[in-house]
Design an enzyme around this catalytic site. Structure first.
Site, PDB file in Angstrom:
ATOM      1  N   GLU A  90       0.789  -1.226   0.000  1.00 57.41           N
ATOM      2  CA  GLU A  90       0.000   0.000   0.000  1.00 57.41           C
ATOM      3  C   GLU A  90       0.829   1.287   0.000  1.00 57.41           C
ATOM      4  O   GLU A  90       0.371   2.307  -0.515  1.00 57.41           O
ATOM      5  CB  GLU A  90      -0.922   0.011   1.238  1.00 57.41           C
ATOM      6  CG  GLU A  90      -1.979  -1.075   1.244  1.00 57.41           C
ATOM      7  CD  GLU A  90      -3.040  -0.842   0.180  1.00 57.41           C
ATOM      8  OE1 GLU A  90      -3.510   0.299   0.035  1.00 57.41           O
ATOM      9  OE2 GLU A  90      -3.377  -1.803  -0.533  1.00 57.41           O
ATOM     10  N   SER A 480     -49.052 -23.544  45.879  1.00 56.82           N
ATOM     11  CA  SER A 480     -48.538 -24.067  47.145  1.00 56.82           C
ATOM     12  C   SER A 480     -47.043 -23.888  47.315  1.00 56.82           C
ATOM     13  O   SER A 480     -46.514 -24.062  48.424  1.00 56.82           O
ATOM     14  CB  SER A 480     -48.888 -25.559  47.262  1.00 56.82           C
ATOM     15  OG  SER A 480     -50.286 -25.737  47.307  1.00 56.82           O
TER      16      SER A 480
END
Length: 813
Positions: A90, A480
């Site tokens: 690059e 319960s």
């Protein structure tokens, strides 16, 4: 001569004026475009969005959250060969230019002039610094103005940041295709490797991607990808980053990509979603999806897998017990049946909850078996034993299916779910079992009762089908299962497990214009004077209501709110039977307080959160350990950390309720658990018309809650209770979870004595007498008896209650 001098003078003047105009023009352009540029100095402290990782309690990966799939790697940790590859590909003059590469610009200008009139894409000359300026501070707009701004910013960045910092930003920010932001993510997504493990050829491939990642896809554009890789290898050779031999071997090596490995230790979708929500509320969206946090959760992967499996299995067992609801669909004819089956939409539930399931079509059926076919054209069989359950259909089932013989409601051409079973049919192939997605759903949660850490959570049959979490979000009546808190209040207010309460008809006014309230027992019978232990073991409604009335419902409400069962408890007697809505997590957390000796806990999914630099920014454990840092541990006792948890209820009262709930397992509604041979305690819960089924239970160090019910409440069916629906799920979980562990008895706090009594009358009894049990009394509650009938010592209590296992005396509260 004079004319020559004059010409030179005019030339110099003209040149000077021209250079001045260029210089002034440049300054004007620099001033004009540089006035409102983004502040490049923010790059000094810039932190790119990175992945937040969620880990299980043992450190293994659970999930990742990210807006951009990026793993940030400091420059010092990036291999030198990788940075050299990007520079070669690059920006070969990166270390010598000051933001702009003049020679590169001139070279690109000349190439573009030669390419005028052709269809070739213009050649650029952007440096890595310019790309940093564009990626971080500008847009991707193609224009002269953007290029000028880019050049100005590049010049400024070079004077503000070091070359390594510029490279660090570039290599971690750049997009490299396949959802990869930065080089570390690219290495994982393309090759399933860390940066240090990449070969030269793989490095060159990644370094060639910034120009146009999609143009060099290793599978779709393989030829272009290889050409680009080889070009980068050539550039690395030309710039002397590699030698001739390395370059030749790299070019000859095949380009082999590999999908990232599945590293998730457990699916845990419902658990992870709760973690995600908490992180979002605590840190915000940007921190969650880009903060790079490391989150250590409380999840135990082994327990999570068991929880998922036993919950799904339990729901399927119940669903089959209620009957067959009909096929998923039907094919119209035998013609091209495999192709048509492949076009049938597959429910998402297959992907997470039922990975071993497949779609199949019924091709033949008789009294012995059904022949089924799959979308690949293969066939298998379902034996008669795996179809018998389809003879029964619930009232809400489809009636379109036709009875075949006396065996099944299946019909030819039905599309059904099947699961690989076992065995081989010699004439037809593999044996499969028939399945259907259950309409009922439920949840299971596992807690450490001493710390509140949530070790496992299954919020439903399938996260793909519904993300609604039945552990944390479903508000249901516990029935319960709430009763232990009524009995806990009683233990704190002068009662003992041997206290007598009348089990007889009960009538209460509900207010002007309302009918009288007449609760009843599940059995529709009355049992007269009974001990509180019998009341909870047999889940007597009338005893519980009468007990709540004797104490006052305000006292029961205060305990329910103190233990976090509900925030605002309704001050009505029916609430003592579990009519107030709560969640499975809240109920299981409250039960944990009972088994841990009455200490408050805060249920938690997250143990610790660290930022991207490893600094702890949150932790669940807020106690300090003085002198624990930088200590080399060799032997001896671990440091003692002060227990700062508030004491919510008396430890002795809590143990008395635990002891009574042990009786639920040994003689009561949870007796299905007795054959596990483990110290277990808990309580079933079933609401009116069997709309909800619960079981909350625990061992000395593990609290587990189970809930089963329809999301749109309706009856589970006649005879379906917490004992028949929820207890088997709890049992299967505990059987696996406690496997290969030594049984440990429940810890008895100081001030409690176990005394032999008659279970029916609550009076003293001698060893070996009929109905004799060990009862837990506070020292001031021990019933009178003969002097030679002394209370058992702590060691004897352990031996008699645990079958000879008298270990863990130090574990007493």
């Amino acid at each position: 001569m004079r004319s020559l001098s004059k010409f030179i003078g005019w030339s110099l003047l003209t040149g000077g004026v021209f250079l001045t105009i260029i210089l002034v023009g440049g300054l004007v352009i620099f001033w004009h475009y540089g006035r409102f540029l983004p502040d490049y100095q923010k790059l000094l402290g810039y932190e790119p969005p990175t992945v937040t990782r969620i880990h299980a309690g043992d450190g293994r990966l659970l999930r990742e959250f990210a807006s951009e799939n990026r793993v940030f790697v400091p420059f010092r940790s990036i291999p030198k060969r990788l940075t050299n590859a990007f520079i070669a590909a690059e920006d070969k003059n990166f270390y010598s230019h000051t933001g702009l590469d003049v020679s590169g610009i001139l070279r690109a200008f000349w190439v573009n002039v030669k390419n005028l009139g052709s269809n070739k894409r213009p050649v650029g000359a952007s440096t890595i610094t310019q790309q940093v300026a564009k990626n971080f501070l500008l847009t991707n707009e193609i224009s002269l103005e953007r290029k000028i701004k880019e050049a100005i910013l590049a010049f400024r960045i070079e004077h503000a940041l070091s070359k390594p910092r510029i490279l660090e930003l570039y290599l971690n920010e750049i997009y490299l295709g396949q959802g990869s932001y930065g080089v570390a993510a690219a290495a994982l997504n393309y090759f399933d490797k860390s940066l240090n493990d990449l070969t030269i050829g793989e490095i060159a491939f990644i370094a060639g991607l910034p120009k146009a990642p999609n143009n060099y896809h290793p599978k779709r554009n393989r030829k272009a990808a290889l050409a680009r890789r080889d070009y980068v290898i050539g550039r690395m050779l030309a710039d002397k980053y590699i030698n001739q031999s390395e370059a030749r071997q790299a070019k000859l090596a095949p380009l082999v990509t590999k999908n990232r490995s599945e590293t998730l230790v457990a699916r845990a979708d419902f658990f992870v979603e709760e973690v995600r929500r908490e992180l979002y509320e605590r840190f915000g969206e940007s921190k969650l999806y880009g903060g790079g946090m490391s989150v250590r959760t409380s999840l135990d992967p082994r327990l999570q897998k068991i929880a998922d499996r036993v919950l799904r299995s339990g729901l399927l067992v119940y669903d089959k017990r209620r009957g067959w609801r009909g096929p998923l669909g039907r094919l119209r004819s035998f013609e091209n049946w495999s192709q048509n089956l492949s076009k049938f939409p597959k429910p998402g539930v297959i992907e997470d909850a039922a990975k071993n399931w497949r779609l199949a079509v019924v091709l033949e059926i008789n009294d012995q078996r059904a022949l089924i076919g799959f979308e690949d054209g293969s066939t298998a069989v379902i034996p008669r034993g795996e179809m018998n359950w389809t003879r029964k259909q619930p009232s809400y089932a489809s009636r379109r299916s036709k009875l075949r013989g006396s065996t099944t409601f299946l019909s030819v051409m039905d599309i059904v779910f099947v699961e690989s079973y076992k065995g081989i049919d010699k004439s037809k192939g593999e044996v499969w079992r028939l399945q259907q997605i259950p309409e009922v759903d439920g949840g299971l949660v596992v807690l450490d009762p001493h710390t509140g850490r949530i070790l496992a959570l299954a919020g439903g049959f399938s996260f793909a089908r519904s993300e609604f979490n039945r552990v944390t979000q479903a508000k249901r009546q516990p029935g319960s299962a709430f009763k232990p808190f009524v009995y806990l209040a009683a233990m704190d207010h002068g009662y003992s497990p041997a206290s007598i309460v009348l089990d007889a008809p009960f009538v209460a006014e509900q207010g002007p214009g309302l009918r009288l309230w007449k609760p009843g027992n599940y059995t529709k019978k009355f049992y007269g004077p009974s001990t509180l232990r019998l009341g909870i073991e047999r889940s007597r409604n009338l005893m519980t209501v009468r007990l709540a009335q004797q104490m006052g419902i305000e006292i029961v409400a205060e305990y329910a709110e103190r233990l976090g069962v509900v925030k605002t408890f309704p001050r009505v007697l029916s609430a003592a039977l579990g009519a107030a809505e709560t969640t499975l997590l809240e109920m299981t957390s409250a039960y944990s307080v009972l088994v841990n000796g009455g200490k408050k806990i805060s249920p938690s999914f997250i143990d610790r959160v660290q930022d991207r630099r490893g600094k702890t920014i949150f932790q669940h454990e807020d106690r300090s350990c003085i002198g624990c840092a930088n200590v080399t541990w060799e032997s001896g006792e671990p440091p003692s950390i002060k227990d700062t948890r508030p004491q919510l209820v008396d430890a002795k009262s809590a143990y008395q309720v635990v002891s009574m709930m042990e009786g639920v397992v040994q003689r009561g509604t949870g007796v299905r658990l007795r054959d596990l041979g483990r110290p277990l305690a808990g309580k079933t819960g079933t609401t009116n018309d069997s709309r909800d089924a619960w079981f909350i239970g625990f061992s000395p160090d593990l609290a587990v809650g189970v809930f089963v019910g329809f999301d749109s409440p309706k009856s589970l069916g006649r005879g379906e209770t917490g004992s028949s629906v929820a207890v088997p799920i709890f049992k299967n979980f505990m059987k696996e979870a406690l496997q290969n562990t030594q049984p440990i008895p429940f810890r008895i706090p100081p001030g409690i004595k176990l005394v032999r009594i008659n279970s029916s009358t609550g009076s003293r009894a001698h060893s070996g007498g009929a109905g004799t049990i060990l009862e837990a009394f506070k020292v001031d509650q021990i019933p009178p008896g003969e002097e030679n009938d002394e209370e058992l010592s702590v060691m004897e209590q352990f031996k008699e209650s645990s079958g000879g296992d008298a270990r863990s005396i130090k574990g007493l509260y």
